[in-house]
Design a protein around this motif. Structure first.
Motif, short mmCIF file in Angstrom:
data_model
loop_
_atom_site.label_atom_id
_atom_site.label_comp_id
_atom_site.label_asym_id
_atom_site.label_seq_id
_atom_site.Cartn_x
_atom_site.Cartn_y
_atom_site.Cartn_z
N PHE A 183 0.74 -0.84 0.04
CA PHE A 183 0.28 0.17 -0.15
C PHE A 183 1.29 1.01 0.06
CE2 PHE A 183 -4.02 1.73 0.25
CZ PHE A 183 -4.21 2.82 1.73
N HIS A 184 1.59 1.27 -1.24
CA HIS A 184 2.61 2.00 -0.73
C HIS A 184 1.83 3.88 -1.41
CE1 HIS A 184 5.53 -0.61 -1.72
NE2 HIS A 184 4.98 -1.39 -2.84
N LEU A 185 2.01 4.80 -0.80
CA LEU A 185 1.83 6.10 -0.64
C LEU A 185 2.87 6.65 -1.97
CD1 LEU A 185 0.20 8.09 0.71
CD2 LEU A 185 2.27 8.81 2.12
N GLU A 186 2.12 7.98 -2.70
CA GLU A 186 2.44 8.51 -3.56
C GLU A 186 2.27 9.79 -3.53
OE1 GLU A 186 4.38 5.12 -6.91
OE2 GLU A 186 2.52 6.30 -7.08
N LYS A 187 2.71 11.14 -4.02
CA LYS A 187 2.26 11.86 -4.28
C LYS A 187 3.14 12.38 -5.71
CE LYS A 187 0.72 16.64 -2.47
NZ LYS A 187 0.42 17.64 -1.49
N GLY A 188 2.32 13.68 -6.69
CA GLY A 188 3.22 14.02 -7.84
C GLY A 188 4.41 14.82 -7.75
N SER A 189 3.92 16.38 -6.55
CA SER A 189 4.65 17.48 -5.95
C SER A 189 4.52 17.70 -4.42
CB SER A 189 3.77 18.35 -7.30
OG SER A 189 5.01 19.15 -6.83
N VAL A 190 5.46 17.23 -4.06
CA VAL A 190 5.68 17.34 -2.74
C VAL A 190 5.56 18.81 -2.53
CG1 VAL A 190 6.05 15.52 -1.98
CG2 VAL A 190 7.81 16.55 -2.17
N GLN A 191 5.29 19.27 -1.23
CA GLN A 191 5.18 20.81 -0.95
C GLN A 191 5.94 20.90 0.35
OE1 GLN A 191 4.64 23.06 -2.97
NE2 GLN A 191 4.27 21.11 -4.01
N VAL A 192 6.67 22.38 1.19
CA VAL A 192 6.99 22.08 2.45
C VAL A 192 6.28 22.29 3.06
CG1 VAL A 192 7.99 23.79 3.79
CG2 VAL A 192 8.57 23.59 1.32
N SER A 193 4.41 22.44 3.22
CA SER A 193 3.32 21.98 3.52
C SER A 193 3.59 20.68 4.75
CB SER A 193 2.56 22.21 3.55
OG SER A 193 2.39 21.95 2.47
N ASP A 194 3.82 20.21 3.10
CA ASP A 194 4.20 17.96 3.37
C ASP A 194 5.46 17.30 4.27
OD1 ASP A 194 3.30 18.18 0.04
OD2 ASP A 194 1.56 18.23 1.81
N SER A 195 5.65 18.33 4.70
CA SER A 195 6.42 17.75 5.97
C SER A 195 5.84 17.43 7.38
CB SER A 195 7.63 18.55 6.60
OG SER A 195 8.45 19.79 5.13
N ALA A 196 6.21 16.51 7.64
CA ALA A 196 4.98 15.34 8.77
C ALA A 196 5.93 13.82 9.24
CB ALA A 196 3.26 15.34 8.02
N VAL A 197 5.29 13.46 9.66
CA VAL A 197 5.59 11.88 9.81
C VAL A 197 4.29 11.13 9.35
CG1 VAL A 197 5.85 10.07 11.68
CG2 VAL A 197 6.72 12.38 12.02
N TYR A 198 4.15 10.07 7.96
CA TYR A 198 3.92 9.40 7.89
C TYR A 198 3.85 7.93 8.66
CZ TYR A 198 3.14 13.63 4.68
OH TYR A 198 2.82 14.80 4.20
N PHE A 199 2.27 6.80 8.73
CA PHE A 199 2.34 6.13 9.00
C PHE A 199 1.34 5.67 7.85
CE2 PHE A 199 4.61 6.39 13.61
CZ PHE A 199 4.07 7.72 14.17
N CYS A 200 1.83 3.99 7.65
CA CYS A 200 0.78 3.22 7.17
C CYS A 200 0.36 2.44 8.55
CB CYS A 200 1.84 2.10 6.55
SG CYS A 200 0.61 0.66 5.30
N ALA A 201 -0.89 1.90 8.02
CA ALA A 201 -2.15 1.01 9.16
C ALA A 201 -2.73 0.10 8.53
CB ALA A 201 -2.25 1.79 10.16
N LEU A 202 -3.07 -0.78 9.73
CA LEU A 202 -3.96 -1.97 8.88
C LEU A 202 -4.85 -2.15 9.94
CD1 LEU A 202 -3.48 -4.60 9.97
CD2 LEU A 202 -2.09 -5.19 8.68
N SER A 203 -6.00 -2.79 9.56
CA SER A 203 -7.17 -3.07 10.36
C SER A 203 -7.90 -4.64 10.18
CB SER A 203 -8.39 -1.57 10.86
OG SER A 203 -9.49 -2.55 11.82
N ASP A 204 -7.85 -5.31 10.81
CA ASP A 204 -7.72 -6.15 10.28
C ASP A 204 -9.05 -7.37 11.84
OD1 ASP A 204 -6.53 -9.66 9.99
OD2 ASP A 204 -8.23 -9.55 9.64
N TYR A 205 -9.74 -7.92 11.41
CA TYR A 205 -11.20 -8.72 12.72
C TYR A 205 -10.38 -9.26 13.08
CZ TYR A 205 -14.11 -4.24 13.40
OH TYR A 205 -15.27 -2.99 13.88
N GLY A 206 -10.25 -10.27 11.83
CA GLY A 206 -9.76 -11.17 12.76
C GLY A 206 -8.00 -11.26 13.25
N GLY A 207 -7.21 -10.79 12.81
CA GLY A 207 -6.15 -10.99 14.24
C GLY A 207 -5.49 -9.81 15.03
N SER A 208 -6.28 -8.53 14.76
CA SER A 208 -6.23 -7.60 15.67
C SER A 208 -7.32 -6.97 16.20
CB SER A 208 -5.54 -6.40 15.35
OG SER A 208 -6.03 -6.05 13.49
N GLN A 209 -8.49 -7.20 16.98
CA GLN A 209 -9.43 -7.29 17.15
C GLN A 209 -10.06 -5.59 16.92
OE1 GLN A 209 -6.86 -7.74 19.90
NE2 GLN A 209 -7.08 -9.87 19.10
#
Lengths: 114, 115
Positions: free
Chosen positions: A73-99
């Motif tokens: 689930f790769h994150l992409e952006k064609g043209s970043v801006q200074v305001s995009d400076s941040a920390v990015y977290f990938c996450a999943l939710s799975d009722y089978g494995g993580s309640q």
């Protein structure tokens, strides 16, 4: 158990550069996938999500496609801006494995220079 | 815009003190969470709750305790703070979903420093 692996940072780019942050997952069921963003001094906020294979999530110029065949689930952006400076977290939710709780990757810090 | 609040935003306290971190949400969400975020940014789920009188331990063992007496309020307590408790604490909430996923809404966090 379920897990999320994302590329380690920090990532430093110049303004208008192309951004890719890689994210792969392991899940027992059919998870939903998310990208959250954390701006300096703030909590996390949802950036985009996808709930089934081949879905594309998009928001604020960012995109990510749910690829079941590569468990990615790769994150992409064609043209970043200074305001995009941040920390990015990938996450999943799975009722089978993580309640139904979110499983987060370790985060990738992005710095965009003018 | 999410309506979830945390107080205090910053807290510096001495070892051995009892502290309570407050978290409130006005969205009527049933499910609430506490995360600990280390300096390396990684998030660890330490507590969650499905609703009033429900509390569950998360993936990371924590010496803190939580309570859920009202839907909108989910405080976290440390009976005796130690320097190892120094961290950022994030509160979040979500609806219990009808479907397969849940969007969590986060508060701004409390930065705790124990001397």
């Amino acid at each position: 158990g379920d897990s999320v692996t994302q590329m380690e940072g920090p990532v430093t780019l110049s303004e208008e550069a192309f951004l890719t942050i890689n994210c792969t997952y392991t899940a027992t069921g059919y998870p939903s996938l998310f990208w959250y963003v954390q701006y300096p001094g703030e909590g996390l906020q949802l950036l985009l999500k996808a709930t089934k294979a081949d879905d594309k999530g998009s928001n604020k110029g960012f995109e990510a496609t749910y690829r079941k065949e590569t468990t990615s689930f790769h994150l992409e952006k064609g043209s970043v801006q200074v305001s995009d400076s941040a920390v990015y977290f990938c996450a999943l939710s799975d009722y089978g494995g993580s309640q139904g709780n979110l499983i987060f990757g370790k985060g990738t810090k992005l710095s965009v220079k003018p | 815009e999410a309506d979830i609040y945390q107080t205090p935003r910053y807290l510096v306290i001495g070892t051995g003190k009892k502290i309570t971190l407050e978290c409130s949400q006005t969205m009527g969400h049933d499910k609430m969470y506490w995360y600990q975020q280390d300096p390396g940014m990684e998030l660890h789920l330490i507590h969650y709750s499905y609703g009033v009188n429900s509390t569950e331990k998360g993936d990371l063992s924590s010496e803190s305790t939580v309570s859920r007496i009202r839907t909108e309020h989910f405080p976290l307590t440390l009976e005796s703070a130690r320097p190892s408790h120094t961290s950022q604490y994030l509160c979040a909430s979500s609806k219990i979903p009808q479907g397969e996923y849940e969007t969590q809404y986060f508060g701004p966090g409390t930065r705790l420093l124990v001397l």
